[in-house]
Design an enzyme around this catalytic site. Structure first.
Site, PDB file in Angstrom:
ATOM      1  N   ASP A 182       0.725 -15.368  -8.481  1.00 32.66           N
ATOM      2  CA  ASP A 182       0.392 -16.488  -7.655  1.00 32.66           C
ATOM      3  C   ASP A 182       1.298 -17.633  -7.058  1.00 32.66           C
ATOM      4  O   ASP A 182       1.519 -18.103  -6.458  1.00 32.66           O
ATOM      5  CB  ASP A 182      -0.789 -16.959  -8.202  1.00 32.66           C
TER       6      ASP A 182
ATOM      7  N   GLN B  64      -8.075 -16.851 -12.642  1.00 32.75           N
ATOM      8  CA  GLN B  64      -9.132 -17.219 -10.952  1.00 32.75           C
ATOM      9  C   GLN B  64      -9.622 -18.860 -11.514  1.00 32.75           C
ATOM     10  O   GLN B  64      -9.600 -19.236 -12.814  1.00 32.75           O
ATOM     11  CB  GLN B  64     -10.579 -16.721 -11.369  1.00 32.75           C
TER      12      GLN B  64
ATOM     13  N   LYS C  19     -10.219  -8.321  -5.565  1.00 34.29           N
ATOM     14  CA  LYS C  19      -8.879  -8.122  -6.047  1.00 34.29           C
ATOM     15  C   LYS C  19      -8.859  -6.753  -6.885  1.00 34.29           C
ATOM     16  O   LYS C  19      -9.043  -6.261  -6.567  1.00 34.29           O
ATOM     17  CB  LYS C  19      -7.920  -9.523  -6.156  1.00 34.29           C
TER      18      LYS C  19
END
Lengths: 281, 281
Positions: free
Chosen positions: A116, A93, A49
């Site tokens: 997200d 994460q 990422k």
């Protein structure tokens, strides 16, 4: 024989177009990824990422916190990033260590920086048939793939296998908002095969190798495989028994090279979208 | 012949137990209902809510605002109630006039006082498989009915017809969270009858008289009718062709006297629950 849905190719196209846009952006979009602990898989995801964001010229930072970080320290770091206007998107994460309450962490992220789409406020927007600031990365990537291949969604019978907050649940909501009829199946579903056989579009996100076999798929169905598993030989595979199902499906995604590349692609698109919203451009 | 699910009886029992609790509460729970304009049906709903809350000894107020009230005036009134610690639950009666943005109004309500569970934060909690402060009134009432009659939900095939934010969408989420397999159908669904015929538990919330006929229901299915319609003779009826379907179903709710009484009952329970949360009792 099914047409192969080439996520790698579609993601590459989208990212090339993004690069053309972002090169002229000033200030540049900012993405912060927080990782807690030493989980090897998480580190690989986070680095890819970071790398992709850097390639696009983003302000791309990774915050590494030790396994034993206190929840308060983590929340303080998020608060700091919430107040940092060089950061447009914040991603924590998963998984997090046992001693940290995942929901408290997610809810600490400013919904405007929730790249997200995990914050209940944004999840609730989708679940109410409204638009969140940005859509969750993997389901968004899947919709992009269906659109790219001109696969109609409205009025179709769609079956989602798996009810995770990352894929299954938001996927079902987004399909419903696009006027599909939606069934969501999971580990407690009793007659999975009967149900998946009714699907015009079947989306498998259960994380179980070879869960979906040929006899569970309708002729001509569109099969989207979100699973990333290893078979007994240690080879990467999805939830779908590809070799047999591809003979029956009209379209199918491979693993790897199907949905996977679209997820990180969506993350980049979301970061730019949040940048535009926050900077009013 | 199906067993009749007697919502009137169940609601009465629950409310009697509530009365035993609330009589000793000090301060008492507070419910504020805001109504805008002169819609006749809305006035009837609001008055019955006010009356029931008063019967339970709540601090029960109704705020009546004129049809032409500005959105800002309405938002200011909500803000005032958010800050009023004699009020635990705030409900804005829908529909609202055209010139008012419904979502802005819903999002103005403090999620802690969101007695209908319409705020995206609370909706998102359910859609993430987590607990909101309280559940939306009608789906909550339906779950209470199923539990009262010992109807198992886990692993069952459930079909929800209708995708409103008041009933269909949250109902589907709540059934999923209780480990049912869930299909949600709506106006764009192509083969409604085929799908409803697969349901062990069928929940109809489409608002269409006689939408569900005998041939669309599986033998022994549990049929929950949320519709409140008038047939050509002006008689109250649900979405289900009761006289024919009751011969096939194992359980069925009548209209009126089925789901309806449970909705207002849930509203009272929710007000007390929010009172407990906010007053830490």
């Amino acid at each position: 024989m099914a047409i192969l849905i080439d996520g790698k190719k579609v993601a590459k196209e989208i990212l090339e177009n993004l690069a053309d846009e972002t090169v002229f952006m000033n200030p540049v979009p900012g993405l912060a990824v927080i990782i807690v602990g030493e989980d090897a898989a998480s580190k690989i995801y986070v680095n890819s990422k970071k790398k992709k964001a850097a390639e696009l010229g983003f302000n791309s930072i990774v915050v590494e916190l030790p396994e034993n970080v206190s929840q308060q320290e983590l929340l303080n770091k998020i608060e700091e990033l919430n107040n940092d206007d060089k950061i447009d998107g914040i991603l924590v994460q998963m998984p997090l260590p046992e001693h940290i309450n995942k929901n408290d962490v997610i809810e600490k992220i400013n919904p405007l920086k929730d790249v997200d789409c995990f914050h209940p406020y944004n999840v609730g927007k989708i679940a109410s048939g409204n638009k969140p600031y940005v859509y969750p990365c993997t389901p968004k990537g899947i919709i992009r793939l269906l659109e790219y291949y001109d696969i109609e969604i409205e009025g179709k019978n769609t079956v989602v296998v798996g009810r995770s907050n990352i894929v299954g649940r938001p996927m079902a909501q987004m399909l419903l908002n696009m006027n599909a009829t939606v069934t969501i199946c999971h580990s407690r579903t009793k007659n999975l095969g009967e149900i998946t056989k009714t699907a015009d579009i079947l989306i498998c996100a259960a994380g179980k190798a070879n869960l979906i076999t040929e006899d569970m798929v309708k002729d001509g169905a569109v099969v989207i495989d979100v699973g990333i598993n290893r078979n007994k030989d240690g080879k990467l595979c999805g939830d779908v028994d590809f070799s047999s199902v591809e003979k029956k499906a009209s379209y199918i995604t491979p693993v790897p090279g199907g949905v996977g590349p679209m997820t990180i692609c969506s993350l980049m698109v979301n970061t730019i979208d949040l940048h535009r919203i926050q900077k009013n451009i």
